[in-house]
Design a protein around this motif. Structure first.
Motif, PDB file in Angstrom:
ATOM      1  N   MET A   1       0.816  -1.218   0.000  1.00  0.00           N
ATOM      2  CA  MET A   1       0.000   0.000   0.000  1.00  0.00           C
ATOM      3  C   MET A   1       0.848   1.265   0.000  1.00  0.00           C
ATOM      4  O   MET A   1       0.302   2.364   0.087  1.00  0.00           O
ATOM      5  CB  MET A   1      -0.874   0.026   1.253  1.00  0.00           C
ATOM      6  N   ALA A   2       2.162   1.135  -0.062  1.00  0.00           N
ATOM      7  CA  ALA A   2       3.025   2.311   0.051  1.00  0.00           C
ATOM      8  C   ALA A   2       2.865   3.220  -1.163  1.00  0.00           C
ATOM      9  O   ALA A   2       2.579   2.767  -2.267  1.00  0.00           O
ATOM     10  CB  ALA A   2       4.482   1.872   0.202  1.00  0.00           C
ATOM     11  N   SER A   3       3.049   4.492  -0.950  1.00  0.00           N
ATOM     12  CA  SER A   3       2.950   5.474  -2.033  1.00  0.00           C
ATOM     13  C   SER A   3       4.107   6.464  -1.920  1.00  0.00           C
ATOM     14  O   SER A   3       4.936   6.363  -1.011  1.00  0.00           O
ATOM     15  CB  SER A   3       1.626   6.232  -1.942  1.00  0.00           C
ATOM     16  N   THR A   4       4.152   7.410  -2.845  1.00  0.00           N
ATOM     17  CA  THR A   4       5.219   8.417  -2.819  1.00  0.00           C
ATOM     18  C   THR A   4       4.688   9.763  -2.332  1.00  0.00           C
ATOM     19  O   THR A   4       5.261  10.811  -2.642  1.00  0.00           O
ATOM     20  CB  THR A   4       5.851   8.582  -4.217  1.00  0.00           C
ATOM     21  N   TYR A   5       3.587   9.748  -1.572  1.00  0.00           N
ATOM     22  CA  TYR A   5       3.006  10.983  -1.029  1.00  0.00           C
ATOM     23  C   TYR A   5       4.095  11.829  -0.380  1.00  0.00           C
ATOM     24  O   TYR A   5       4.975  11.309   0.307  1.00  0.00           O
ATOM     25  CB  TYR A   5       1.931  10.594  -0.008  1.00  0.00           C
ATOM     26  N   ASN A   6       4.003  13.129  -0.589  1.00  0.00           N
ATOM     27  CA  ASN A   6       5.013  14.105  -0.121  1.00  0.00           C
ATOM     28  C   ASN A   6       6.319  13.968  -0.916  1.00  0.00           C
ATOM     29  O   ASN A   6       7.367  14.411  -0.478  1.00  0.00           O
ATOM     30  CB  ASN A   6       5.305  13.988   1.379  1.00  0.00           C
ATOM     31  N   THR A   7       6.231  13.356  -2.108  1.00  0.00           N
ATOM     32  CA  THR A   7       7.424  13.070  -2.934  1.00  0.00           C
ATOM     33  C   THR A   7       8.518  12.440  -2.091  1.00  0.00           C
ATOM     34  O   THR A   7       9.656  12.887  -2.032  1.00  0.00           O
ATOM     35  CB  THR A   7       7.911  14.318  -3.697  1.00  0.00           C
ATOM     36  N   ARG A   8       8.092  11.387  -1.400  1.00  0.00           N
ATOM     37  CA  ARG A   8       9.040  10.604  -0.612  1.00  0.00           C
ATOM     38  C   ARG A   8       9.427   9.362  -1.420  1.00  0.00           C
ATOM     39  O   ARG A   8       8.581   8.759  -2.071  1.00  0.00           O
ATOM     40  CB  ARG A   8       8.403  10.204   0.728  1.00  0.00           C
ATOM     41  N   PRO A   9      10.692   8.987  -1.386  1.00  0.00           N
ATOM     42  CA  PRO A   9      11.114   7.783  -2.119  1.00  0.00           C
ATOM     43  C   PRO A   9      10.280   6.577  -1.688  1.00  0.00           C
ATOM     44  O   PRO A   9       9.875   6.480  -0.526  1.00  0.00           O
ATOM     45  CB  PRO A   9      12.572   7.596  -1.699  1.00  0.00           C
TER      46      PRO A   9
ATOM     47  N   GLU B   1      13.757   6.276  -6.275  1.00  0.00           N
ATOM     48  CA  GLU B   1      14.333   7.542  -5.810  1.00  0.00           C
ATOM     49  C   GLU B   1      13.500   8.738  -6.266  1.00  0.00           C
ATOM     50  O   GLU B   1      12.700   8.637  -7.203  1.00  0.00           O
ATOM     51  CB  GLU B   1      15.771   7.689  -6.352  1.00  0.00           C
ATOM     52  N   VAL B   2      13.728   9.864  -5.615  1.00  0.00           N
ATOM     53  CA  VAL B   2      13.008  11.100  -5.945  1.00  0.00           C
ATOM     54  C   VAL B   2      13.164  11.447  -7.428  1.00  0.00           C
ATOM     55  O   VAL B   2      12.198  11.835  -8.083  1.00  0.00           O
ATOM     56  CB  VAL B   2      13.521  12.244  -5.038  1.00  0.00           C
ATOM     57  N   GLU B   3      14.363  11.248  -7.969  1.00  0.00           N
ATOM     58  CA  GLU B   3      14.592  11.552  -9.387  1.00  0.00           C
ATOM     59  C   GLU B   3      13.670  10.694 -10.274  1.00  0.00           C
ATOM     60  O   GLU B   3      13.124  11.169 -11.261  1.00  0.00           O
ATOM     61  CB  GLU B   3      16.055  11.280  -9.788  1.00  0.00           C
ATOM     62  N   ASP B   4      13.518   9.403  -9.909  1.00  0.00           N
ATOM     63  CA  ASP B   4      12.634   8.512 -10.674  1.00  0.00           C
ATOM     64  C   ASP B   4      11.190   9.011 -10.613  1.00  0.00           C
ATOM     65  O   ASP B   4      10.448   8.932 -11.595  1.00  0.00           O
ATOM     66  CB  ASP B   4      12.658   7.079 -10.105  1.00  0.00           C
ATOM     67  N   ILE B   5      10.806   9.499  -9.445  1.00  0.00           N
ATOM     68  CA  ILE B   5       9.421   9.947  -9.256  1.00  0.00           C
ATOM     69  C   ILE B   5       9.166  11.206 -10.093  1.00  0.00           C
ATOM     70  O   ILE B   5       8.183  11.293 -10.828  1.00  0.00           O
ATOM     71  CB  ILE B   5       9.147  10.232  -7.761  1.00  0.00           C
ATOM     72  N   ILE B   6      10.094  12.168  -9.991  1.00  0.00           N
ATOM     73  CA  ILE B   6       9.901  13.434 -10.706  1.00  0.00           C
ATOM     74  C   ILE B   6       9.944  13.202 -12.217  1.00  0.00           C
ATOM     75  O   ILE B   6       9.207  13.838 -12.981  1.00  0.00           O
ATOM     76  CB  ILE B   6      10.973  14.466 -10.279  1.00  0.00           C
ATOM     77  N   ALA B   7      10.762  12.265 -12.633  1.00  0.00           N
ATOM     78  CA  ALA B   7      10.928  12.014 -14.071  1.00  0.00           C
ATOM     79  C   ALA B   7       9.653  11.485 -14.720  1.00  0.00           C
ATOM     80  O   ALA B   7       9.544  11.459 -15.944  1.00  0.00           O
ATOM     81  CB  ALA B   7      12.074  11.025 -14.298  1.00  0.00           C
ATOM     82  N   MET B   8       8.680  11.047 -13.899  1.00  0.00           N
ATOM     83  CA  MET B   8       7.425  10.547 -14.482  1.00  0.00           C
ATOM     84  C   MET B   8       6.504  11.695 -14.896  1.00  0.00           C
ATOM     85  O   MET B   8       5.577  11.500 -15.679  1.00  0.00           O
ATOM     86  CB  MET B   8       6.702   9.649 -13.474  1.00  0.00           C
ATOM     87  N   ASP B   9       6.731  12.897 -14.376  1.00  0.00           N
ATOM     88  CA  ASP B   9       5.883  14.040 -14.724  1.00  0.00           C
ATOM     89  C   ASP B   9       6.298  14.600 -16.083  1.00  0.00           C
ATOM     90  O   ASP B   9       7.461  14.481 -16.482  1.00  0.00           O
ATOM     91  CB  ASP B   9       6.022  15.152 -13.670  1.00  0.00           C
TER      92      ASP B   9
END
Ligand SMILES: *Cc1c(COP(=O)(O)O)cnc(C)c1O
Length: 423
Positions: free
Chosen positions: A377-385, A405-413
């Protein structure tokens, strides 16, 4: 029973100190124990020995491929609730003839995927879904193996958000409608009726609701058979609860006794869908204390894991035992603390006013019984890894999911054409 114990003053997963894993992968992380997974699977399967039973592990509790594979190697099938989980189960080596596809809102694409994959059974939860499956099966030129999931209108006496067997819940076909829907299904050229399914909820610590639901199922089978409908398989779902706080709860043997008492003599093969029971206490989440904050009225341990990493406390007010990874002295004084995460929500609280031995910033804590509905159920809420997962077996440990990682998350936008990138 689990394999997380203190050895030489450090909490270990089997033979591996959790502090060693923290050094290797950073915090927070999930850690699972192979020996515990295997133990629970075997205890559950052994309790059913002598019955014609297939244990289909409920993938949604912990969908890591390494976890599913560990169980598949012992003979487990899988219960999946999405096309994604079906792909995972197959990628983990579960044979399709041991896969049950459950879920209240399967799309036509998912139904087609299930048929093409050759799953053992599709559990249908409504009349529109039955119609859709019939259409999809006819297009494919096959008969889909179907159990109707019945809503027996039984109160599972568990948390409202994980209670699924009352008539006001969205799940299953009302048992009073079951007879009519079966008669309809029997006339559909794309449907092969195999049996009946129930799943009344999760984290049941009282066996009476299982007993009542299985009795109701038994009556239904008698009625359907009297009408000439061949019922050969009963899917009894999952839901057996586990002790989060050390309170005694009924185990697989007691649960199996209820099964023997209610439906074992019907001449049906049986399917079980345990999730939490298998993986729950086979996992811990390890986190580091960032700050110890002395508030006006209480002490807060602010840790580097948050509600996005383990949602159960904020979602269900769930209890998780929290222990220091460095073993506290037996006579250490206990002091009430609130363990909280960094997320900007008051709900981001793992426990309130819980007595804990003395700890300091930089110390590691283990949140126990986090193997089920934790990482899943984990998510990246708050742009957390998104936290990593580690599987231990004896002296060995392996990263079975890397940190996102944060870079992976941001790169999806993506920026739309009408906004030019800054700078
Ligand atoms: C969630 C679920 C399960 C597993 O429940 P547990 O409480 O984890 O055993 C089994 N079957 C179905 C249909 C489910 O939705």
């Amino acid at each position: 029973m689990d394999h997380f114990t203190y050895r030489d003053g450090v909490l270990c997963a089997e033979d591996v100190p959790l502090s060693q894993i923290a050094e290797a992968v950073g915090t927070p992380f999930y850690c699972y124990s192979t020996a515990t997974l295997e133990h629970h699977y075997k205890v559950f399967a052994d309790a059913l020995s002598g019955l014609d039973a297939t244990v289909c592990y409920a993938v949604k509790a912990n969908p890591n491929i390494a976890v599913i594979s560990t169980l598949a190697r012992l003979g487990a099938g899988a219960d999946v609730v999405s096309g994604g989980e079906l792909k995972r189960a197959m990628a983990a080596g579960v044979p399709p003839e041991k896969i049950v596809f459950s879920g209240v809102g399967k799309t036509r694409d998912e139904l087609a995927q299930a048929i093409a994959s050759g799953v053992m059974q599709i559990n249908v939860e409504s009349e529109p879904e039955l119609q859709a499956l019939n259409d999809v099966a006819m297009e494919a030129g096959v008969k889909a193996p179907v159990a109707l999931r019945i809503n027996p209108d039984i109160d599972a006496k568990t948390h409202a958000k994980i209670s699924t067997g009352k008539s006001e819940n969205k799940f299953g076909i009302e048992w009073t409608r079951a007879h009519a829907v079966y008669s309809r299904a029997a006339k559909m050229p794309g449907i092969d009726i195999t049996g009946v399914a129930v799943h009344i909820g999760s984290q049941l610590t009282d066996l009476q609701p299982f007993h009542d639901a299985f009795r109701r199922l038994r009556d239904l089978v008698a009625m359907l058979r009297a009408d000439g409908l061949p019922i050969r398989r009963l899917d009894l779902g999952g839901g057996l609860g586990i002790p989060y706080d050390g309170e005694p709860t009924p185990g697989p043997a007691e649960y199996a006794a209820v099964v023997r008492d209610t439906v074992a003599d019907l001449g049906c093969s049986l399917v079980f869908e345990p999730g939490r029971m298998i993986v729950g206490n086979a996992g811990v989440m390890v986190s580091r204390i960032i700050y110890v904050k002395e508030g006006a009225t209480r002490t807060f341990l602010i840790i580097d894991a948050a509600m996005n990493d383990l949602m159960r406390p904020s979602l269900y007010d769930a209890y998780h035992a929290i222990v220091p990874v460095s073993e506290p002295a037996g006579n250490a004084p206990q002091k009430p603390v609130d363990v909280v995460g960094p997320v900007c929500e008051t709900g981001d609280t793992f426990c309130r006013q819980r007595p804990m031995p003395p700890v300091a910033a930089g110390d590691l804590l283990a949140l126990r019984t986090a193997g089920a509905y934790g990482a899943a159920m984990a998510s990246t809420y708050n742009t957390r890894p998104l936290l990593p997962e580690v599987l231990v077996s004896g002296k060995a440990f392996s990263l079975v999911r890397k940190r996102v990682e944060v870079e992976d998350i941001i790169a999806m936008d993506r920026l739309p054409a009408w906004i030019s990138p800054a700078g």
